[in-house]
Write a protein that holds these residues in place. Structure first.
Motif, short mmCIF file in Angstrom:
data_model
loop_
_atom_site.label_atom_id
_atom_site.label_comp_id
_atom_site.label_asym_id
_atom_site.label_seq_id
_atom_site.Cartn_x
_atom_site.Cartn_y
_atom_site.Cartn_z
N VAL A 198 0.86 -1.19 0.00
CA VAL A 198 0.00 0.00 0.00
C VAL A 198 0.89 1.24 0.00
CG1 VAL A 198 -1.89 1.20 1.15
CG2 VAL A 198 -1.72 -1.29 1.32
N PHE A 199 0.65 2.15 -0.96
CA PHE A 199 1.50 3.32 -1.13
C PHE A 199 0.74 4.61 -0.83
CE2 PHE A 199 3.51 0.08 -3.69
CZ PHE A 199 4.88 0.32 -3.52
N GLY A 200 1.38 5.49 -0.05
CA GLY A 200 0.85 6.82 0.20
C GLY A 200 1.99 7.83 0.17
N ARG A 201 1.75 8.99 -0.43
CA ARG A 201 2.85 9.94 -0.63
C ARG A 201 3.20 10.73 0.62
NH1 ARG A 201 1.29 15.22 -1.55
NH2 ARG A 201 -0.96 15.57 -1.66
N ARG A 202 2.32 10.69 1.62
CA ARG A 202 2.59 11.42 2.87
C ARG A 202 2.90 10.43 3.98
NH1 ARG A 202 -2.21 15.77 3.27
NH2 ARG A 202 -0.85 16.70 4.83
N GLY A 203 3.08 10.95 5.20
CA GLY A 203 3.52 10.12 6.31
C GLY A 203 2.40 9.45 7.08
N PRO A 204 2.75 8.63 8.07
CA PRO A 204 1.75 7.88 8.85
C PRO A 204 0.76 8.76 9.59
CG PRO A 204 3.96 7.00 9.22
CD PRO A 204 4.13 8.27 8.46
N THR A 205 1.15 9.98 9.94
CA THR A 205 0.23 10.85 10.67
C THR A 205 -0.71 11.62 9.76
OG1 THR A 205 1.84 12.67 10.70
CG2 THR A 205 1.88 11.12 12.55
N SER A 206 -0.59 11.43 8.45
CA SER A 206 -1.43 12.14 7.48
C SER A 206 -2.41 11.23 6.76
CB SER A 206 -0.55 12.85 6.44
OG SER A 206 0.31 13.79 7.06
N VAL A 207 -2.47 9.96 7.17
CA VAL A 207 -3.36 9.03 6.47
C VAL A 207 -4.82 9.39 6.70
CG1 VAL A 207 -1.69 7.14 6.58
CG2 VAL A 207 -3.37 7.41 8.42
N LYS A 208 -5.68 8.92 5.80
CA LYS A 208 -7.12 9.14 5.91
C LYS A 208 -7.85 7.90 6.43
CE LYS A 208 -6.68 13.27 4.25
NZ LYS A 208 -6.81 14.45 5.15
N PHE A 209 -7.08 6.93 6.93
CA PHE A 209 -7.71 5.75 7.52
C PHE A 209 -8.44 6.16 8.80
CE2 PHE A 209 -3.40 3.78 6.25
CZ PHE A 209 -3.78 3.68 4.93
N THR A 210 -9.49 5.45 9.14
CA THR A 210 -10.09 5.60 10.47
C THR A 210 -9.52 4.50 11.36
OG1 THR A 210 -12.00 4.34 9.71
CG2 THR A 210 -12.21 6.72 9.71
N PRO A 211 -9.38 4.75 12.65
CA PRO A 211 -8.74 3.78 13.54
C PRO A 211 -9.35 2.39 13.50
CG PRO A 211 -8.92 5.90 14.65
CD PRO A 211 -9.68 6.02 13.35
N LEU A 212 -10.67 2.30 13.39
CA LEU A 212 -11.33 1.00 13.36
C LEU A 212 -10.84 0.17 12.18
CD1 LEU A 212 -13.46 -1.02 14.36
CD2 LEU A 212 -15.14 0.20 12.97
N GLU A 213 -10.84 0.77 10.98
CA GLU A 213 -10.40 0.05 9.79
C GLU A 213 -8.92 -0.32 9.89
OE1 GLU A 213 -12.69 2.33 9.71
OE2 GLU A 213 -14.29 1.28 8.65
N LEU A 214 -8.12 0.56 10.47
CA LEU A 214 -6.70 0.26 10.59
C LEU A 214 -6.46 -0.91 11.54
CD1 LEU A 214 -3.98 1.37 9.53
CD2 LEU A 214 -3.78 2.61 11.69
N ARG A 215 -7.16 -0.91 12.67
CA ARG A 215 -7.00 -2.02 13.62
C ARG A 215 -7.37 -3.36 12.98
NH1 ARG A 215 -9.88 1.27 17.46
NH2 ARG A 215 -8.48 2.24 19.00
N GLU A 216 -8.40 -3.33 12.14
CA GLU A 216 -8.89 -4.57 11.53
C GLU A 216 -7.80 -5.29 10.74
OE1 GLU A 216 -12.25 -3.51 9.21
OE2 GLU A 216 -13.67 -3.66 10.87
N ILE A 217 -6.98 -4.54 10.01
CA ILE A 217 -5.97 -5.24 9.21
C ILE A 217 -4.89 -5.85 10.09
CG2 ILE A 217 -6.40 -3.74 7.22
CD1 ILE A 217 -3.64 -2.49 7.74
N GLY A 218 -4.71 -5.33 11.29
CA GLY A 218 -3.74 -5.92 12.20
C GLY A 218 -4.22 -7.20 12.85
N GLU A 219 -5.51 -7.51 12.67
CA GLU A 219 -6.09 -8.72 13.27
C GLU A 219 -6.30 -9.83 12.24
OE1 GLU A 219 -9.66 -7.12 14.89
OE2 GLU A 219 -8.62 -5.94 16.43
N LEU A 220 -5.79 -9.65 11.03
CA LEU A 220 -5.99 -10.66 9.99
C LEU A 220 -5.23 -11.94 10.31
CD1 LEU A 220 -5.70 -8.44 6.77
CD2 LEU A 220 -7.78 -9.24 7.90
#
Length: 460
Positions: free
Chosen positions: A192-214
């Motif tokens: 997954v590629f993004g041109r900005r840094g981790p603090t600038s993502v448009k993910f919401t915390p719920l969706e982000l946590r979900e991928i860590g539980e795969l």
């Protein structure tokens, strides 16, 4: 005016919320609302635009179902605006129309190679795995290494569906053909590629946590991406959502990786430059430039160029609206031009280059086709309230229909041989899908072919 006959085109959250808000609003007239959608089933992108493993979506559908099941809104599914029904038809039978058609096309990715074979729009992939009836039943899942461009929730949905083991999707309402396709996928790595840094993502915390539980999937992050500057540190300290996202990623950085059979890689400070041709007109790699913080929350290029071999790419860089026959459309923004929901047209005397500055009386917009594909469900509600306020206040400028009787539109559709579905039809389809799921030990199995959806809805 003692009664408002209102047509709403689009039976997703935006259209349903607009109807509900109008019915509950303080007003001096009666209301009769007909809700039209080109699909046989309601709920729009909640049914066809969100990954099936999002349990929170069930709560949204329940709320929308409660509105429709009150019985004070008529639903006409499988009716295509511009083909089965035109704006002139609406003027003949209604006082006003609200367009709530959303934004379902992929925005363009303007880099070389974006049109190579193996480069796909995220919206098309989402429509496939959600069982949209207007998309092919098969999808080319042949790549082992895949890139996803984007740092929003759609990028996460696409990445998760690509890397997740198909067996872990069986508890969801995933269609059988989608399960079969994903189960045969040889994928091992999604980047997954993004041109900005981790603090600038448009993910919401719920969706982000979900991928860590795969299950059986390693999350790979890179230490070089977490050398925060002052702006990034301020974002973590001053924004609760960014704080949670940083906390999640910090935990991932401490994990041991290497045991899983699949890997999801997050590349930050990575600006895609080109999709590389494998020599046969297909996606063969991705070239990107390493970026760096500019000290103000943005990024600048560093001149450092990197490449990675891939065999497929998914563009998750945003959605874009589609024009509707007879309705003004802003091609640059992908929306119906409007002022707080009041649709605007060009000054006829100014030609095609004129500004959208004249109100098109009787015509309104709400949702993504009004404001662009940004915001969550809460924004959709406030959006609808704004539009409804103007609709009510514009009573003196509503259309004066020739045939406003409620059975007139039914007679028109019947005369044109339109196989439209109603709320009872949706209940038939809903029960059928639940029964299919129960027989297979699952919650639901979606019916995908349009004709089959209509036949079931009509009891045939």
């Amino acid at each position: 005016m003692t009664k408002l006959r209102l047509a709403i085109v689009g039976a997703g959250p935006a259209g349903i919320y607009a109807a509900d808000i109008l019915l509950k609003a303080e007003r001096k007239f009666e209301v009769s609302i007909d809700l039209f959608d080109h699909l046989p089933a309601p709920y729009g992108l909640v049914r066809y635009g969100v990954a099936p493993d999002h349990p929170r979506i069930k709560g949204i559908i329940t709320a929308l179902r409660d509105v429709l099941d009150r019985g004070d809104i008529r639903v006409f599914g499988n009716v295509r605006f511009g083909i089965d029904l035109t704006i002139d038809d609406l003027k003949k039978h209604y006082n006003a129309v609200i367009f709530a058609t959303g934004a379902v096309r992929d925005a363009d990715l303007l880099i070389p190679g974006a049109d190579l074979v193996g480069s796909y729009g995220a919206a098309e992939f989402v429509s496939w795995f959600d069982g949209h009836p207007d998309f092919p039943r098969t999808w080319p899942l042949e790549a082992r290494e895949i890139a996803v461009i984007g740092n929003g929730n759609v990028a996460l949905d696409v990445s998760r569906m690509l890397i997740k083991h198909a067996a872990d999707l069986l508890p969801t309402e995933i269609p059988g053909n989608v399960y079969d396709g994903l189960a045969a996928s040889p994928v091992t790595d999604v980047h997954v590629f993004g041109r900005r840094g981790p603090t600038s993502v448009k993910f919401t915390p719920l969706e982000l946590r979900e991928i860590g539980e795969l299950n059986d999937v390693d999350i790979i992050v890179h230490e070089e991406d977490f050398d925060y500057d002052d702006a990034a540190r301020a974002a973590v300290a001053g924004n609760k959502q960014v704080f949670v996202i940083d906390k999640v990623m910090t935990a991932w950085r401490k994990r041991e990786v290497g045991a899983a059979s699949r890997r999801l890689h997050l590349h930050f400070f990575a600006k895609p430059l080109e999709i590389l041709d494998d020599g046969h007109g297909r996606v063969g790699g991705i070239r990107w430039e390493r970026t760096a913080p500019d000290g103000e929350g943005g990024v600048v290029g560093t001149g450092e160029i990197r490449e990675l071999p891939i065999q497929a790419l998914y563009r998750a860089v945003g959605y874009f609206g589609s024009p509707l026959p007879g309705v003004p459309f802003d091609k640059k923004r992908g929306i119906i031009p409007n002022r707080e929901g009041q649709v605007l047209r060009r000054d006829p005397s100014a030609g095609s280059g004129g500004l959208f500055n004249q109100q098109m009386y009787g015509v309104y917009a709400t949702g993504w086709i009004k404001r662009g594909p940004v915001g969550l469900i809460g924004h959709t509600k406030s959006d609808a309230m704004e539009t409804i306020k103007h609709l009510i206040n514009d009573a003196g400028n509503w259309w004066r229909p020739e045939a406003p009787e409620e059975d007139a539109i039914v007679a028109l559709l019947d005369s044109r041989g339109i196989r439209y579905t109603g709320l009872d039809g949706w209940h038939n389809l809903d029960q059928h899908e639940l029964a299919l799921g129960e027989a297979a030990g699952r919650v639901r199995i979606k019916v995908v072919p349009r004709d089959e959806m209509v036949d079931i809805s009509l009891g045939r």
